[in-house]
Write an enzyme that holds these catalytic residues in place. Structure first.
Site, PDB file in Angstrom:
ATOM      1  N   HIS A 149       0.913  -1.151  -0.301  1.00 37.97           N
ATOM      2  CA  HIS A 149       0.192   0.068   0.427  1.00 37.97           C
ATOM      3  C   HIS A 149       1.222   1.047  -0.259  1.00 37.97           C
ATOM      4  CE1 HIS A 149      -2.674   3.557   2.327  1.00 37.97           C
ATOM      5  NE2 HIS A 149      -2.826   3.015   0.870  1.00 37.97           N
TER       6      HIS A 149
ATOM      7  N   HIS B 289      -7.559   8.844  -3.679  1.00 36.42           N
ATOM      8  CA  HIS B 289      -7.715   7.518  -4.585  1.00 36.42           C
ATOM      9  C   HIS B 289      -9.543   7.264  -5.155  1.00 36.42           C
ATOM     10  CE1 HIS B 289      -6.384   6.423  -0.195  1.00 36.42           C
ATOM     11  NE2 HIS B 289      -5.737   5.300  -0.749  1.00 36.42           N
TER      12      HIS B 289
ATOM     13  N   ARG C 121     -13.809  14.426  22.202  1.00 33.75           N
ATOM     14  CA  ARG C 121     -13.882  15.001  24.024  1.00 33.75           C
ATOM     15  C   ARG C 121     -15.203  15.024  24.619  1.00 33.75           C
ATOM     16  NH1 ARG C 121     -15.415  13.164  28.507  1.00 33.75           N
ATOM     17  NH2 ARG C 121     -13.773  13.795  30.712  1.00 33.75           N
TER      18      ARG C 121
ATOM     19  N   CYS D  70      -7.318  18.109  24.866  1.00 36.88           N
ATOM     20  CA  CYS D  70      -7.754  17.994  26.546  1.00 36.88           C
ATOM     21  C   CYS D  70      -6.629  17.085  27.700  1.00 36.88           C
ATOM     22  CB  CYS D  70      -8.629  16.818  26.509  1.00 36.88           C
ATOM     23  SG  CYS D  70      -8.966  15.682  27.483  1.00 36.88           S
TER      24      CYS D  70
ATOM     25  N   TYR E 290     -10.553  19.069  36.240  1.00 40.28           N
ATOM     26  CA  TYR E 290      -9.433  19.692  35.388  1.00 40.28           C
ATOM     27  C   TYR E 290      -9.224  20.430  36.609  1.00 40.28           C
ATOM     28  CZ  TYR E 290     -12.083  17.592  31.794  1.00 40.28           C
ATOM     29  OH  TYR E 290     -12.465  16.884  30.934  1.00 40.28           O
TER      30      TYR E 290
END
Length: 578
Positions: free
Chosen positions: A139, A164, A238, A285, A430
């Site tokens: 490939h 492609h 997220r 994140c 957090y």
């Protein structure tokens, strides 16, 4: 015939196609990354912007070469097998992927069982089923990338790589045709209506899913360095709650709080009343690389590896302008408002995502919003297209340089306040406590400040931990990023666990200004493998333009929520002497 002692023609052809295909895929990726954002070529710091026409031409030559190579190899291989007595297959002139009455039907479940060389590697395209076991090593984009589609459909991948869709590629594909997708499996199954997540959008199959409900997924690390700007379909996701369905015709954004008048803005108001601004910014994140910490000592949170980070061009309107439209004074000193200590210090955001019990919310300091160089925007486009549902349609706030948790999606309201958002995700998540604090200590997260700007970080994306690499030279690729608008000035890579270092070549946004480097830096370097031994440890560290560097050990930054894992990123690869 490099790397094999076989004299069998088919084996020789496959190995030649594999090695040349890898070279072509890497070259195209490298050219496009450097071409798009004028890569910084190490110490020489030359850009390739002026070479764009030549790169385009070279890329086309390489792509045509790839098609010719793979097409030629496939035809030679097929003819060689026919010469050995294999029955010649009838030629068909149908549209690629169209149902063929002369071939059997396979269910999606049957196709999904064929993902390895042992079972055979099958994929589908439209209504066709293909056995590509003999093709994957050759490939042009590399074996790792085509294997992302193993046992599933290539349609979504080809939508990202438009080269492609060419007659030569279709001809090669049809040579591997073995059947048709069963008719009942051609339509996606309907989700149950009582499931809060039943209306979530469809996702790209390449995403590495870490949680299905709520949906959280990474960009595959081997695709990170393909493009400086991450395609929307591959941008990490997220979500904290189900994805809301929002009618753009009835959407209203409410603004209120201290120092402003209460107003409501429609989607048309937001798009037409304010000037537009585009910002190239990385979102990450805060839990990215959490699994690295988890392998040292158990933490709680989503099982992120290195792919909870992505880069996009966001287009919207400056939040500063919107707040001034609502009556907020615009002459804000970094420490005072209108010459006196301000009573309001935070901009709170609420989202439309809810599970009927709670909703998502967050807040950021007012200085970040009102700073004309802060570049906080209300975004309605992502990479020149309408915001996807997973990324906040129709409006999200984008807070560059700050933890992704503060860039609230599906924005419902903005509130100016003297206090941080009271939302659970702002008050009880957090935030980072010391490495010595564990769950048995009854931790109080409010003892620590909320994460805002992020520290410098980096990661190795290719090769991956545990990969088997032939002895010789290995191309190592990854990303680096620092919050607060700090740019990356250097990435160091070691092949001996940090005893010695080499400097990587950098690809970054040449238009970024001082303290407004919101986008990531992609990097690459060629490393010689040792000539003896069975494995090799690679590690990387980045340095930003304030000369902040990453800590050496995970233990020094460990915390019970597994946030901001910024230690040197390390992987171990296995060496193949054959």
């Amino acid at each position: 015939n490099k790397g094999t002692s076989s004299t069998d023609p088919s084996t020789m052809i496959r190995h030649t196609a594999r090695d040349t295909g890898r070279f072509i895929g890497n070259t195209i990726s490298s050219f496009h990354a450097r071409r798009q954002f004028g890569g910084n070529l190490g110490r020489e710091k030359h850009t390739l912007q002026n070479l764009a026409p030549a790169i385009d031409q070279t890329t086309q030559i390489i792509r045509w070469g790839a098609l010719a190579l793979v097409g030629g190899v496939s035809l030679i291989f097929v003819n060689q097998q026919r010469a050995q007595g294999e029955e010649k297959k009838e030629s068909h002139s149908l549209t690629p992927g169209q149902e063929r009455s002369d071939l059997p039907f396979f269910t999606r479940e049957e196709i999904s069982k064929h993902k390895t060389a042992q079972t055979g590697i099958w994929v589908s395209f439209r209504d066709g089923v293909y056995d590509i076991t003999e093709f994957v090593e050759g490939h042009p984009g590399g074996m790792n990338k085509i294997m992302l589609a193993a046992g599933g459909g290539v349609d979504s991948f080809w939508a990202l790589y438009q080269q492609h869709f060419h007659e030569n590629v279709f001809e090669i594909l049809e040579q591997h045709r073995i059947g048709n997708v069963a008719v009942p499996d051609r339509q996606p199954a309907q989700a149950k209506s009582n499931d809060l997540y039943s209306n979530d959008p469809a996702r790209h199959p390449a995403l590495v899913v870490r949680s299905p409900k709520p949906f959280n997924a990474e960009i595959p690390s081997e695709l990170v360095n393909d493009q400086y700007v991450t395609p929307n379909e591959l941008f990490y996701v997220r979500n904290h709650l189900p994805v809301p369905e929002v009618n753009p015709e009835t959407y209203v954004l409410k603004i209120g709080g201290e120092g402003v008048k209460e107003i409501s803005l429609t989607l048309d108001d937001i798009k037409n009343k304010f000037h537009h601004q585009s910002v190239t910014a990385t979102l990450q994140c805060a839990g990215n690389q959490r699994n690295v910490m988890n392998r040292k000592k158990a933490v709680r949170g989503g099982a992120w590896e290195v792919g909870a980070i992505s880069n996009a061009v966001w287009t919207g309107v400056p939040l500063k302008d919107v707040l001034m439209y609502a009556g907020m004074a615009g002459n804000i000193d970094p420490t005072t408002l209108n010459g006196k200590d301000p009573e309001w210090q935070h901009i709170q955001f609420e989202g439309l995502d809810t599970d009927l019990e709670k909703f998502y919310g967050a807040s950021i300091p007012i200085e970040k919003v009102m700073d004309p160089l802060g570049d906080v925007i209300l975004a309605f486009e992502m990479n020149g297209r309408e915001l996807p549902r997973d990324h906040g349609y129709p409006i999200r706030v984008v807070v560059p340089g700050v933890a992704g948790a503060r860039s609230v999606k599906w924005l419902k309201s903005i509130y100016v306040s003297s206090k941080e958002s009271p939302n659970h995700f702002q008050q009880n998540d957090y935030r980072i406590l010391a490495p010595s604090v564990d769950w048995n200590d009854s931790p109080n997260f409010q003892d620590a400040p909320s994460i805002q700007d992020c520290p410098v970080t980096s990661a190795i994306c290719s090769p991956k931990n545990g990969d088997v690499i032939p002895m010789g030279t290995v191309e190592v690729k990854g990303y680096a990023w620092s919050g607060g608008g700090r740019g990356i000035i250097r990435v160091d890579v070691s092949s001996d666990g940090g005893k010695t270092w080499k400097q990587a070549e950098l690809v970054k946004d040449p238009s970024a200004k001082y303290r407004r480097n919101w986008g990531w830096t992609l990097w690459s370097i060629s490393i010689d493998t040792p000539q003896q031994g069975t494995d090799m440890e690679l590690c990387c560290k980045a340095i930003d333009d304030s000369y902040n560097s990453q800590p050496e050990t995970v233990e020094s930054v460990w915390n019970l929520r597994g946030l901001l894992c910024t230690a040197w990123h390390r992987i171990k690869i296995n060496l193949d002497s054959k």
